[in-house]
Structures are given as C-alpha cells and as structure tokens.
Design a protein around this motif. Structure first.
Motif, PDB file in Angstrom:
ATOM      1  N   GLY A 109      40.346  29.924  21.345  1.00 19.33           N
ATOM      2  CA  GLY A 109      39.139  29.220  20.946  1.00 19.33           C
ATOM      3  C   GLY A 109      37.894  30.069  20.944  1.00 19.33           C
ATOM      4  N   TYR A 110      36.909  29.664  21.743  1.00 21.36           N
ATOM      5  CA  TYR A 110      35.601  30.303  21.754  1.00 21.36           C
ATOM      6  C   TYR A 110      35.434  31.361  22.855  1.00 21.36           C
ATOM      7  N   SER A 111      36.528  31.788  23.466  1.00 24.49           N
ATOM      8  CA  SER A 111      36.453  32.883  24.442  1.00 24.49           C
ATOM      9  C   SER A 111      37.105  34.129  23.864  1.00 24.49           C
ATOM     10  N   GLU A 112      36.504  35.269  24.142  1.00 26.01           N
ATOM     11  CA  GLU A 112      36.982  36.524  23.576  1.00 26.01           C
ATOM     12  C   GLU A 112      38.353  36.910  24.113  1.00 26.01           C
ATOM     13  N   ALA A 113      39.007  37.825  23.400  1.00 23.13           N
ATOM     14  CA  ALA A 113      40.348  38.284  23.762  1.00 23.13           C
ATOM     15  C   ALA A 113      40.284  39.742  24.197  1.00 23.13           C
ATOM     16  N   PRO A 114      40.219  40.004  25.497  1.00 21.99           N
ATOM     17  CA  PRO A 114      40.132  41.397  25.962  1.00 21.99           C
ATOM     18  C   PRO A 114      41.424  42.160  25.690  1.00 21.99           C
ATOM     19  N   TYR A 115      41.288  43.468  25.588  1.00 21.42           N
ATOM     20  CA  TYR A 115      42.459  44.328  25.419  1.00 21.42           C
ATOM     21  C   TYR A 115      43.022  44.634  26.799  1.00 21.42           C
ATOM     22  N   THR A 116      43.850  43.728  27.272  1.00 19.74           N
ATOM     23  CA  THR A 116      44.459  43.873  28.593  1.00 19.74           C
ATOM     24  C   THR A 116      45.674  42.978  28.652  1.00 19.74           C
ATOM     25  N   THR A 117      46.366  42.975  29.752  1.00 22.21           N
ATOM     26  CA  THR A 117      47.523  42.117  29.951  1.00 22.21           C
ATOM     27  C   THR A 117      47.054  40.715  30.331  1.00 22.21           C
ATOM     28  N   PHE A 118      47.591  39.730  29.642  1.00 23.19           N
ATOM     29  CA  PHE A 118      47.190  38.342  29.891  1.00 23.19           C
ATOM     30  C   PHE A 118      48.111  37.739  30.946  1.00 23.19           C
ATOM     31  N   THR A 139      64.582  32.505  29.563  1.00 23.90           N
ATOM     32  CA  THR A 139      65.269  32.054  28.360  1.00 23.90           C
ATOM     33  C   THR A 139      64.811  30.679  27.902  1.00 23.90           C
ATOM     34  N   GLY A 140      64.070  29.988  28.772  1.00 24.22           N
ATOM     35  CA  GLY A 140      63.674  28.632  28.425  1.00 24.22           C
ATOM     36  C   GLY A 140      62.269  28.516  27.879  1.00 24.22           C
ATOM     37  N   ALA A 141      61.573  29.635  27.733  1.00 22.75           N
ATOM     38  CA  ALA A 141      60.196  29.575  27.248  1.00 22.75           C
ATOM     39  C   ALA A 141      60.159  29.142  25.803  1.00 22.75           C
ATOM     40  N   PRO A 142      59.243  28.253  25.442  1.00 22.66           N
ATOM     41  CA  PRO A 142      59.149  27.801  24.058  1.00 22.66           C
ATOM     42  C   PRO A 142      58.674  28.898  23.132  1.00 22.66           C
ATOM     43  N   ASN A 143      59.073  28.826  21.896  1.00 27.29           N
ATOM     44  CA  ASN A 143      58.667  29.781  20.877  1.00 27.29           C
ATOM     45  C   ASN A 143      57.458  29.225  20.148  1.00 27.29           C
ATOM     46  N   PRO A 144      56.284  29.838  20.278  1.00 24.57           N
ATOM     47  CA  PRO A 144      55.074  29.275  19.677  1.00 24.57           C
ATOM     48  C   PRO A 144      55.107  29.243  18.165  1.00 24.57           C
ATOM     49  N   SER A 145      55.980  30.019  17.553  1.00 26.38           N
ATOM     50  CA  SER A 145      56.033  30.037  16.095  1.00 26.38           C
ATOM     51  C   SER A 145      56.809  28.856  15.533  1.00 26.38           C
ATOM     52  N   THR A 146      57.601  28.181  16.378  1.00 25.68           N
ATOM     53  CA  THR A 146      58.425  27.084  15.888  1.00 25.68           C
ATOM     54  C   THR A 146      58.090  25.744  16.532  1.00 25.68           C
ATOM     55  N   SER A 152      51.223  38.215  24.790  1.00 29.92           N
ATOM     56  CA  SER A 152      51.142  38.701  26.168  1.00 29.92           C
ATOM     57  C   SER A 152      51.330  37.556  27.161  1.00 29.92           C
ATOM     58  N   CYS A 153      50.811  36.372  26.830  1.00 26.33           N
ATOM     59  CA  CYS A 153      50.993  35.214  27.714  1.00 26.33           C
ATOM     60  C   CYS A 153      52.474  34.876  27.859  1.00 26.33           C
ATOM     61  N   PHE A 154      53.210  34.949  26.760  1.00 23.00           N
ATOM     62  CA  PHE A 154      54.639  34.640  26.831  1.00 23.00           C
ATOM     63  C   PHE A 154      55.421  35.741  27.534  1.00 23.00           C
ATOM     64  N   GLN A 155      54.938  36.954  27.434  1.00 21.07           N
ATOM     65  CA  GLN A 155      55.628  38.072  28.072  1.00 21.07           C
ATOM     66  C   GLN A 155      55.230  38.213  29.543  1.00 21.07           C
ATOM     67  N   ASP A 156      53.932  38.104  29.815  1.00 27.87           N
ATOM     68  CA  ASP A 156      53.402  38.439  31.138  1.00 27.87           C
ATOM     69  C   ASP A 156      52.653  37.310  31.816  1.00 27.87           C
ATOM     70  N   GLY A 157      52.423  36.217  31.120  1.00 31.14           N
ATOM     71  CA  GLY A 157      51.496  35.207  31.599  1.00 31.14           C
ATOM     72  C   GLY A 157      52.051  34.267  32.651  1.00 31.14           C
ATOM     73  N   PRO A 158      51.200  33.370  33.141  1.00 33.19           N
ATOM     74  CA  PRO A 158      51.570  32.470  34.233  1.00 33.19           C
ATOM     75  C   PRO A 158      52.388  31.267  33.787  1.00 33.19           C
ATOM     76  N   ILE A 159      53.456  31.527  33.029  1.00 35.67           N
ATOM     77  CA  ILE A 159      54.375  30.455  32.668  1.00 35.67           C
ATOM     78  C   ILE A 159      55.666  30.551  33.463  1.00 35.67           C
ATOM     79  N   ARG A 160      55.886  31.686  34.113  1.00 35.54           N
ATOM     80  CA  ARG A 160      57.099  31.880  34.910  1.00 35.54           C
ATOM     81  C   ARG A 160      56.805  32.846  36.055  1.00 35.54           C
ATOM     82  N   GLY A 161      57.728  32.911  36.979  1.00 35.48           N
ATOM     83  CA  GLY A 161      57.625  33.906  38.038  1.00 35.48           C
ATOM     84  C   GLY A 161      56.612  33.618  39.113  1.00 35.48           C
ATOM     85  N   LEU A 162      56.134  32.372  39.206  1.00 38.26           N
ATOM     86  CA  LEU A 162      55.078  32.052  40.171  1.00 38.26           C
ATOM     87  C   LEU A 162      55.621  31.327  41.406  1.00 38.26           C
ATOM     88  N   GLU A 163      56.863  31.610  41.762  1.00 32.42           N
ATOM     89  CA  GLU A 163      57.443  30.983  42.945  1.00 32.42           C
ATOM     90  C   GLU A 163      56.586  31.213  44.187  1.00 32.42           C
TER      91      GLU A 163
END
Length: 291
Positions: free
Chosen positions: A95-104, A164-171, A198-209
């Motif tokens: 949206g209206y927030s910038e996208a820094p060049y870093t890991t999300f 393996t269960g992460a949704p595919n944003p393109s579909t 980067s969110c799907f690869q590195d973001g807070p959707i998994r691994g937060l046990e």
C-alpha cells in the motif's frame, strides 16, 4: 519509478507517489480512514491512521501479507465507534508504505511497529494481528513486552505454517474483495512483488514456534501479568487452515479460541462474520471494569 534513499538504504516508492486519479488509489484511497499521516522511519516511509477518542483504550491492527490496511475497513471504524483508540498502518512493501531493499522477516516488521509507536508516542498498546499480521503480532509480543498493554489477538493467524502449506499469492486471493488491489500493487509498485516474495520465503508466516512459546510466558501490562490471548479463526479458511488455531492454542495454553463457523480467511470483511469478530474484539479488549 525510482527508488528513494532512507537512513538504512534504498526503498522502492509506495502508492503515495502514484496519481490520485490512478485506478489503484481509487480502489484504496489514501484517506480511507481519518487522521492519516506518514512517519519517516529508518527503513522507509510508513503510512498510518489513528481513529477513535484520544482517551480510548489503545489497540494496533496489523494486516496480512498482500492486502494493506483496507483489510480493516470494517473493524477499525467499529472499534473506534466503541471507544477504542485505533492505530492502523501499512506494513513495509504494501500500500502506502515504502518497500526497503532488505529481507522482509519478522525482525523488520517488529522494528517498524516499535519505531512507529515511538513516533506517535504510544507507550503501550494491545495488539491485533490478521493472517501474516498474526505472526508479526506474535514476534512483537514476544520481543517487545514492554510495549504491549497486556492483550494479544490472533485472527486467522499465520506464524506456524508448514513450508509446503504456504498459499501461492499468484493463484489464491486471501481477501477476494481486494483481489484487484493485489494485482494493481503487483503491476504498479516495483517493490511489491519483491516484498511479497521475501515474505513468503523469510517472513513471519512460519517458523515462529519460539515466539508463540514466549507469548505464553511473557509478562506485560502495568500489573506484569501473563498476556491475555484471543484466537479467532474460521472453519472454512483455505489460506490458513483452521488447524493453525489449534497449533497456536497448544503453544499458548491460556488463549481463548473463538471458532467462526463457515468463515473463510477474509472473515474480517465477510458479511455476517466480521460482525462476530468485531463483537468478540470489543468484549475482549475492553477494560475489565467496563460494563
């Protein structure tokens, strides 16, 4: 569009630089909520809105992976009308927030919220996270308990998804009402696809046990009590399956689980379901002395 330079490096521009008459800004106007402003933070310019009475109980709303704060177009005004002081903001790259060049990753979003709270001079707040925003909420509550007023809400929350269960944003459109907005962000904002990937690869959707485990143990609020935690999840969620609520409950035993029968992932906007979510939020977030 050229990138901007921030204190900690470059960032791709947000919807702010696009013409007001552009289709994307018609779908998601900058003034969707009142009292909107920008905070120039080290990793990028962040759009935020503050709704409700100044003396209201403070609560921050954290949206999900692909749809920005328009996610809250029903719940934010409802909470404000019920006396809460509500902060909504766009995560980096949306949206209206910038996208820094870093890991999300979770750290980026935790830092963004912590600095935004400092910018608007909120000492503490209750936390509500939806979808990936639930992962952000867990990471924030785990690492910044001194900034949390004591209550945390996870709505259709990610954070423990299997790779393996992460949704595919393109579909898959997590919020069907704003599938067009997702597509317009992809075509109009150079940093959106990069941030999404980067969110799907590195973001807070998994691994937060560990973060959810810490939420179960952390002490917060003026009386230094364990967090009060609410989990709200729909039974028909195809994006973040209902069992994710059970997984969070297992790690945060004190959490109350509200099951919304027949609700899909977009229960925060789905007519007949968002009202249930809204009522449960008000009941949970209001001070215990309220009647």
């Amino acid at each position: 569009m050229s990138s901007n330079t921030n204190v900690l490096g470059r960032a791709d521009p947000s919807m702010e630089v696009l013409p007001v008459t552009s289709r994307i800004r018609q779908v998601y106007p900058e003034d969707l909520f009142p009292n909107g402003n920008y905070a120039q933070l080290p990793y990028g310019r962040t759009r935020y809105w503050i709704l409700g009475p100044e003396d209201g109980v403070k609560v921050v709303l954290i949206h999900g992976i692909s749809t920005p704060s328009v996610t809250w177009m029903k719940l934010a005004p409802y909470l404000a009308e019920h006396g809460f002081r509500v902060l909504a903001y766009d995560l980096y790259g949306k949206g209206y927030s910038e996208a820094p060049y870093t890991t999300f990753d979770a750290r980026l979003f935790v830092v963004q919220l912590a600095l935004l709270l400092q910018y608007i001079r909120w000492d503490t707040t209750h936390i509500v996270g939806f979808s990936m925003g639930g992962g952000v909420a867990a990471a924030f509550a785990a690492s910044m308990p001194h900034l949390v007023a004591g209550k945390v809400v996870f709505i259709a929350s990610a954070g423990l998804l299997e790779r393996t269960g992460a949704p595919n944003p393109s579909t898959t459109a997590p919020i069907p009402q704003y599938e067009q907005l997702r597509d317009l962000q992809s075509s109009e904002l150079p940093g959106y696809k990069r941030s999404l990937g980067s969110c799907f690869q590195d973001g807070p959707i998994r691994g937060l046990e560990a973060a959810f485990d810490a939420v179960a143990q952390a002490m917060a609020g003026p009386t230094q009590q364990h967090y009060e935690v609410l989990i709200i999840h729909g039974t028909d969620d195809p994006i973040v399956p209902y069992n994710e609520a059970n997984k969070i409950k297992t790690r945060v035993p004190q959490a109350e689980v509200v099951t919304v029968q027949g609700a899909a992932h977009h229960l925060v906007l789905q007519d007949g379901h968002w009202q249930i979510v809204a009522e449960r939020l008000v009941a949970f977030l209001k001070p215990q002395s309220s009647v």
